[in-house]
Design an enzyme around this catalytic site. Structure first.
Site, PDB file in Angstrom:
ATOM      1  N   ASP A   1       0.887  -1.168   0.000  1.00 13.70           N
ATOM      2  CA  ASP A   1       0.000   0.000   0.000  1.00 13.70           C
ATOM      3  C   ASP A   1       0.922   1.214   0.000  1.00 13.70           C
ATOM      4  OD1 ASP A   1      -1.610   2.137   0.674  1.00 13.70           O
ATOM      5  OD2 ASP A   1      -2.668   1.084   2.288  1.00 13.70           O
TER       6      ASP A   1
ATOM      7  N   TYR B   1       1.134   0.159  14.872  1.00 11.37           N
ATOM      8  CA  TYR B   1       0.217  -0.006  13.749  1.00 11.37           C
ATOM      9  C   TYR B   1       0.595   0.905  12.589  1.00 11.37           C
ATOM     10  CZ  TYR B   1      -4.030  -0.332  11.001  1.00 11.37           C
ATOM     11  OH  TYR B   1      -4.931  -0.556   9.990  1.00 11.37           O
TER      12      TYR B   1
ATOM     13  N   LYS C   1      -2.889  -2.746   7.896  1.00 10.57           N
ATOM     14  CA  LYS C   1      -3.059  -4.180   8.054  1.00 10.57           C
ATOM     15  C   LYS C   1      -2.092  -4.924   7.125  1.00 10.57           C
ATOM     16  CE  LYS C   1      -5.089  -6.894  10.772  1.00 10.57           C
ATOM     17  NZ  LYS C   1      -4.459  -6.881  12.073  1.00 10.57           N
TER      18      LYS C   1
HETATM   19  P1  13P Z   1      -4.878  -0.754   5.084  1.00  5.89           P
HETATM   20  O1  13P Z   1      -3.962  -1.650   5.876  1.00  5.89           O
HETATM   21  O2  13P Z   1      -5.532  -1.472   3.952  1.00  5.89           O
HETATM   22  O3  13P Z   1      -4.159   0.478   4.659  1.00  5.89           O
HETATM   23  O4  13P Z   1      -6.091  -0.323   6.029  1.00  5.89           O
HETATM   24  C1  13P Z   1      -5.802   0.391   7.171  1.00  5.89           C
HETATM   25  C2  13P Z   1      -6.968   0.841   7.973  1.00  5.89           C
HETATM   26  O5  13P Z   1      -6.757   1.298   9.080  1.00  5.89           O
HETATM   27  C3  13P Z   1      -8.330   0.748   7.468  1.00  5.89           C
HETATM   28  O6  13P Z   1      -9.278   1.256   8.376  1.00  5.89           O
HETATM   29 MG    MG Z   2      -4.084   1.911   3.342  1.00  2.00          MG
HETATM   30 MG    MG Z   3      -4.623  -2.394   2.317  1.00  2.01          MG
END
Ligand code: 13P
Ligand code: MG
Ligand code: MG
Ligand code: 13P
Length: 366
Positions: free
Chosen positions: A11, A230, A233
């Site tokens: 990402d 964090y 994800k």
């Molecule tokens: P991603 O890991 O897909 O960027 O999503 C992060 C997120 O916090 C969605 O609410």
């Molecule tokens: Mg994202």
């Molecule tokens: Mg993502």
């Protein structure tokens, strides 16, 4: 001919929150791979699932090849520049290290790779999931490779009757790859005992016990283990060879009908059902629901066919309705109990600080 399939996914920025990379970003990555892949790769397919962009390449350099990984890393850097230029959200989100050091693994992007001798016909499926983590594949690939209720080939095909070997990784251990090898069917209770814990034990690969060939490779990155906090994800990719001594495509797809509850969803902090979606799908409800897409290919001398969209079929429209219902159902209980991940898995540092402050306010009475 011996070929390698490598998929690198990250990402590096998206439109309107964590929804979808811009066309300009995708084109930037495509052009970069086209220009810099000449003489290095045989073929490529650039796609996105939710806000993640994936570079699938074929080549003859083997797994963990520095030049391939460097090209992927640099393509993501080029994409990041475009993301910054356009003011995209989360530009460079998954690029967690400053300088490339030989292997993209452990630097943020997800990686799945396989080297094998091409069969005369070589079908495979490339899966990509967004708003979830690598353990999301535990249940479908347990059922698709070891349960005759889902994989009829285990009963019907002599090429599959010996079963499969699972390599399972303990993702909590970060010093090195800590791996156990277990054989189905004899050890399925042990396999199940590990795979029930999607956040800790994750299928890394699966091998045919008949041909010893590799069937599956899954990215096992845990971003919070790299960054210590964090950052998004882990959004896993998987490569799955099908037919012959492996399950048929439809057998691998069948367990995705369950829409099982996985970690991810909003802020990487909730449980939600995994929805099988069409290629190039976006993200919506509660930053989810967690989605998985599948692009099936055949490959000959490293040359890819066009992708076939495995979840683009009326049957999966029905499944998506059912999964939507499941998503609404768990969301109705908001932050309570099973709807949100346990404290140990909560991805947002904020709640940890909050609970520490509250701890000080507790009083011991009588
Ligand atoms: P991603 O890991 O897909 O960027 O999503 C992060 C997120 O916090 C969605 O609410
Ligand atoms: Mg994202
Ligand atoms: Mg993502
Ligand atoms: P075909 O006979 O069409 O090749 O199909 C075999 C198969 O594997 C179906 O699951």
């Amino acid at each position: 001919m011996k070929i390698t399939l490598s998929v690198l996914k990250a990402d590096v920025g998206s439109i309107g929150g964590h929804i979808i990379p811009s066309t300009a970003l995708i084109n930037e990555v495509k052009n970069f791979v086209k220009e810099n892949g000449a003489g290095l790769i045989i073929d490529s397919y650039i796609s996105h699932t939710g806000d993640d962009i994936a570079i699938l390449v074929t080549h003859d350099k083997g797994v963990s090849n520095e030049s391939i990984h460097k090209m992927g890393w640099d393509a993501f850097l080029a994409g990041t520049e475009m993301a910054k230029k356009q003011g995209l959200y989360g530009a460079g989100q998954d690029l967690l290290k400053d300088a490339f050091s030989g292997n993209i693994k452990g630097m943020g992007p997800a990686v799945a790779e396989m080297e094998f001798e091409e069969r005369p016909n070589e079908p495979f499926v490339f899966f990509a999931a967004d708003k979830t983590d690598p353990g999301a594949y535990n249940l479908p690939f347990y059922l698709g490779f070891s349960d005759p209720m889902y994989c009829a080939g285990l009963i019907l095909s002599p090429k599959m009757s010996k079963g499969f070997t699972y390599r399972i990784i303990d993702v909590e251990y970060t010093e090195k790859d800590k791996i156990i090898e277990l054989n189905a069917p004899e050890e399925i209770y042990d396999i199940a005992a590990l795979l029930r814990d999607n956040e800790r034990y994750v299928i890394e690969s699966i091998y045919s016990r008949t041909s010893k060939s590799q069937a599956v490779s899954i990215s096992t990155t845990r971003l919070h283990n790299i960054a210590g906090k964090y950052t998004g994800k882990d959004d896993p990719v998987a490569l799955v060879r099908v037919q012959g001594e492996f399950p048929a495509t439809g057998e691998v797809l069948a367990p995705f009908q369950i829409g099982h509850l996985v970690a991810g969803f909003m802020r990487g902090s909730h449980n939600g059902p995994l929805m099988p979606c069409k290629l190039n799908t976006t993200i919506s409800y509660f930053d989810g629901p967690p989605v998985v897409t599948g692009a099936a290919f055949c490959v000959k001398d490293g040359k890819l066919t066009e992708p076939a969209d495995v979840f683009d079929h009326p049957y999966w429209d029905y499944v998506r309705q059912e999964v939507s219902r499941k998503a609404t159902d768990i969301r109705r209980q908001g932050f309570s109990g099973a709807a949100m991940l346990p404290f140990s898995e909560l991805e947002y540092g904020g709640i940890v600080d909050k609970l520490q402050k509250l701890e000080e306010k507790f009083k011991l009475v009588n």
